[in-house]
Design an enzyme around this catalytic site. Structure first.
Site, PDB file in Angstrom:
ATOM      1  N   HIS A  26       2.150  -3.564  -0.437  1.00  0.00           N
ATOM      2  CA  HIS A  26       1.433  -3.915  -1.202  1.00  0.00           C
ATOM      3  C   HIS A  26       0.951  -2.658  -2.296  1.00  0.00           C
ATOM      4  O   HIS A  26       2.253  -1.950  -2.458  1.00  0.00           O
ATOM      5  CB  HIS A  26      -0.484  -3.461  -0.242  1.00  0.00           C
ATOM      6  CG  HIS A  26       0.293  -1.734   0.095  1.00  0.00           C
ATOM      7  ND1 HIS A  26       1.237  -1.122   1.115  1.00  0.00           N
ATOM      8  CD2 HIS A  26      -0.650  -0.702   0.446  1.00  0.00           C
ATOM      9  CE1 HIS A  26       0.513  -0.268   1.744  1.00  0.00           C
ATOM     10  NE2 HIS A  26      -0.156   0.562   0.384  1.00  0.00           N
ATOM     11  N   HIS A  38      -0.066  -0.116  -3.614  1.00  0.00           N
ATOM     12  CA  HIS A  38      -0.908   1.573  -3.568  1.00  0.00           C
ATOM     13  C   HIS A  38       0.703   2.063  -3.991  1.00  0.00           C
ATOM     14  O   HIS A  38       1.198   1.803  -3.453  1.00  0.00           O
ATOM     15  CB  HIS A  38      -1.547   1.412  -2.264  1.00  0.00           C
ATOM     16  CG  HIS A  38      -3.190   1.153  -1.310  1.00  0.00           C
ATOM     17  ND1 HIS A  38      -3.821   1.071  -0.752  1.00  0.00           N
ATOM     18  CD2 HIS A  38      -3.508   0.465  -3.012  1.00  0.00           C
ATOM     19  CE1 HIS A  38      -4.716   0.823  -0.702  1.00  0.00           C
ATOM     20  NE2 HIS A  38      -4.240   0.523  -2.314  1.00  0.00           N
ATOM     21  N   ASP A  95       1.486   4.921  -3.741  1.00  0.00           N
ATOM     22  CA  ASP A  95       2.836   5.478  -2.658  1.00  0.00           C
ATOM     23  C   ASP A  95       3.901   4.619  -2.124  1.00  0.00           C
ATOM     24  O   ASP A  95       4.594   5.172  -1.145  1.00  0.00           O
ATOM     25  CB  ASP A  95       2.210   6.621  -1.371  1.00  0.00           C
ATOM     26  CG  ASP A  95       1.373   5.236  -0.678  1.00  0.00           C
ATOM     27  OD1 ASP A  95      -0.031   4.640  -1.062  1.00  0.00           O
ATOM     28  OD2 ASP A  95       1.344   5.488   0.476  1.00  0.00           O
ATOM     29  N   HIS A  96       3.557   3.198  -2.036  1.00  0.00           N
ATOM     30  CA  HIS A  96       4.530   2.070  -2.311  1.00  0.00           C
ATOM     31  C   HIS A  96       5.386   1.653  -2.938  1.00  0.00           C
ATOM     32  O   HIS A  96       6.293   1.099  -3.117  1.00  0.00           O
ATOM     33  CB  HIS A  96       3.910   1.768  -1.093  1.00  0.00           C
ATOM     34  CG  HIS A  96       2.871   1.666   0.055  1.00  0.00           C
ATOM     35  ND1 HIS A  96       3.630   1.844   1.634  1.00  0.00           N
ATOM     36  CD2 HIS A  96       2.321   2.370   0.588  1.00  0.00           C
ATOM     37  CE1 HIS A  96       3.144   1.989   2.170  1.00  0.00           C
ATOM     38  NE2 HIS A  96       1.505   2.177   2.019  1.00  0.00           N
ATOM     39  N   HIS A 140      -4.921  -4.484   5.152  1.00  0.00           N
ATOM     40  CA  HIS A 140      -5.152  -3.423   5.126  1.00  0.00           C
ATOM     41  C   HIS A 140      -6.687  -2.847   4.046  1.00  0.00           C
ATOM     42  O   HIS A 140      -7.695  -4.262   4.019  1.00  0.00           O
ATOM     43  CB  HIS A 140      -3.698  -2.620   3.566  1.00  0.00           C
ATOM     44  CG  HIS A 140      -3.639  -0.862   3.941  1.00  0.00           C
ATOM     45  ND1 HIS A 140      -4.509  -0.364   3.980  1.00  0.00           N
ATOM     46  CD2 HIS A 140      -3.514  -1.175   2.395  1.00  0.00           C
ATOM     47  CE1 HIS A 140      -4.485   1.368   3.264  1.00  0.00           C
ATOM     48  NE2 HIS A 140      -3.908   0.609   2.257  1.00  0.00           N
ATOM     49  N   ASP A 161       0.972  -0.435   5.312  1.00  0.00           N
ATOM     50  CA  ASP A 161       0.046   0.421   5.936  1.00  0.00           C
ATOM     51  C   ASP A 161      -1.265  -1.072   6.726  1.00  0.00           C
ATOM     52  O   ASP A 161      -1.200  -2.001   6.298  1.00  0.00           O
ATOM     53  CB  ASP A 161      -0.928   0.725   4.966  1.00  0.00           C
ATOM     54  CG  ASP A 161       0.037   1.947   4.336  1.00  0.00           C
ATOM     55  OD1 ASP A 161       0.456   2.722   4.790  1.00  0.00           O
ATOM     56  OD2 ASP A 161      -1.282   2.640   2.865  1.00  0.00           O
ATOM     57  N   HIS A 203       4.234   7.198   8.259  1.00  0.00           N
ATOM     58  CA  HIS A 203       2.704   6.885   7.180  1.00  0.00           C
ATOM     59  C   HIS A 203       2.032   8.322   7.363  1.00  0.00           C
ATOM     60  O   HIS A 203       1.262   7.796   7.479  1.00  0.00           O
ATOM     61  CB  HIS A 203       1.679   5.804   7.315  1.00  0.00           C
ATOM     62  CG  HIS A 203       1.767   5.676   5.582  1.00  0.00           C
ATOM     63  ND1 HIS A 203       0.611   6.037   5.950  1.00  0.00           N
ATOM     64  CD2 HIS A 203       1.899   5.975   4.087  1.00  0.00           C
ATOM     65  CE1 HIS A 203      -0.165   5.619   3.950  1.00  0.00           C
ATOM     66  NE2 HIS A 203       0.390   5.291   3.506  1.00  0.00           N
TER      67      HIS A 203
END
Length: 308
Positions: free
Chosen positions: A61, A63, A65-66, A139, A210, A268
């Protein structure tokens, strides 16, 4: 035939001194992939000596942090005169955003970069003896998970039975094991079915990114040899997990149990557990298989189901 994962980043949205944002390096023989690419993924690859020969990056996805590690990776490969093509797989609707992220800072690169959208249920990468499939996750934004699924392997060759049938030791053994019949000197034909056992299952590696507990995740993880599942929170933070589209360790354990997974990696991990993930570990105690809290730098080899 090696199938192993190295955890490059195991933190939640906020990194800690021990945990980088999300990324998992996967090696299967000569093939190498990344699942997600959080900030500083390239440095983690250097630190843990995974090598840089990655052909595909599978993004769960959008976001930060990914994905914030993508621009650095793509342009470092360019600085290193990469010529091999790179494919970045992203959820539907994310292609333009990822293209902007990757190329806005450094411009074009000198090797082919293909960004393709992954539809849940689709095979997103095919190989002679395995494939990578996308599956639906739950998510707070468009998201998918990925399952690396190996083909079944040839059954075991029964040498004793072959010799009983008069097959001479030598090339005819290999011919039979490869699925072809052989003719003996007296004209007798021996078929593979007489000396080769049932097909043996390959391995399955599942990475959720996530997610909340979700039926499609359970389906994708059925009989998985390793399920890497979101376990952002300990069990006493279940309301917070639901609010943010994440899972507790106990929920991850429940998914693994329902799926019949053999091993569960919890990842995570929220920064609130920095320095002590014991609550995460304890939260998954209901899972009967092997369960562990992943940490940066951990390499886990996935054995064949019949390795014993």
């Amino acid at each position: 035939m090696t199938l192993e994962v190295t955890f490059l980043g195991t933190s939640g949205a906020v990194p800690t001194t021990e945990r980088n944002p999300s990324s998992v390096f996967v090696r299967r023989n000569g093939d190498a992939f990344l699942f997600d690419a959080g900030e500083a993924t390239q440095r983690q690859m250097m630190r843990y000596k995974t090598g840089f020969g990655v052909s595909d990056v599978f993004i769960t996805h959008g976001h930060g942090d990914h994905v914030f590690g993508l621009p650095g990776l793509v342009h470092t490969w360019d600085f290193n005169d990469r010529t091999d093509p790179l494919t970045i797989h992203v959820p539907r609707g994310l292609r333009g955003d990822i293209e902007d992220l990757v190329f806005s800072a450094g411009g074009d690169v000198g090797y082919p970069v293909r960004i393709t959208e992954a539809t849940p249920g689709a095979v997103v990468r095919s190989h002679d003896d395995y494939e990578v499939r996308a599956f639906e996750t739950a998510h707070s934004t468009a998201s998918v998970g990925y399952a690396l699924v190996e083909d079944d392997r040839t059954g075991r060759f029964d040498r004793a039975r072959a010799e009983e049938l008069g097959v001479p030791v030598g090339p005819k053994f290999s011919t039979l094991h490869d699925g072809q019949p052989v003719e003996l000197d007296d004209g007798t034909v021996v078929s593979p079915e007489q000396v080769v056992g049932d097909p043996r299952p390959g391995r399955t590696l599942v990475y959720t990114g996530d997610t909340r507990p979700h039926d499609p995740v359970v389906s994708a993880a059925e009989d998985a040899d390793l399920l890497i599942h979101d376990a952002t929170f300990a069990n006493d933070a279940s309301e917070r997990a639901a609010e943010t589209g994440h899972s507790t360790a106990g929920e991850a354990a429940d998914v693994a149990t329902e799926a019949g997974a053999k091993a569960l990696a919890l990842t995570h991990v929220s920064s609130r557990y920095a320095g002590d993930a014991s609550e995460i570990s304890a939260g998954a105690s209901g899972f009967d298989g092997e369960a562990f809290v992943a940490h940066d730098g951990l390499t886990h080899e996935i054995p064949f189901p019949d390795a014993d």
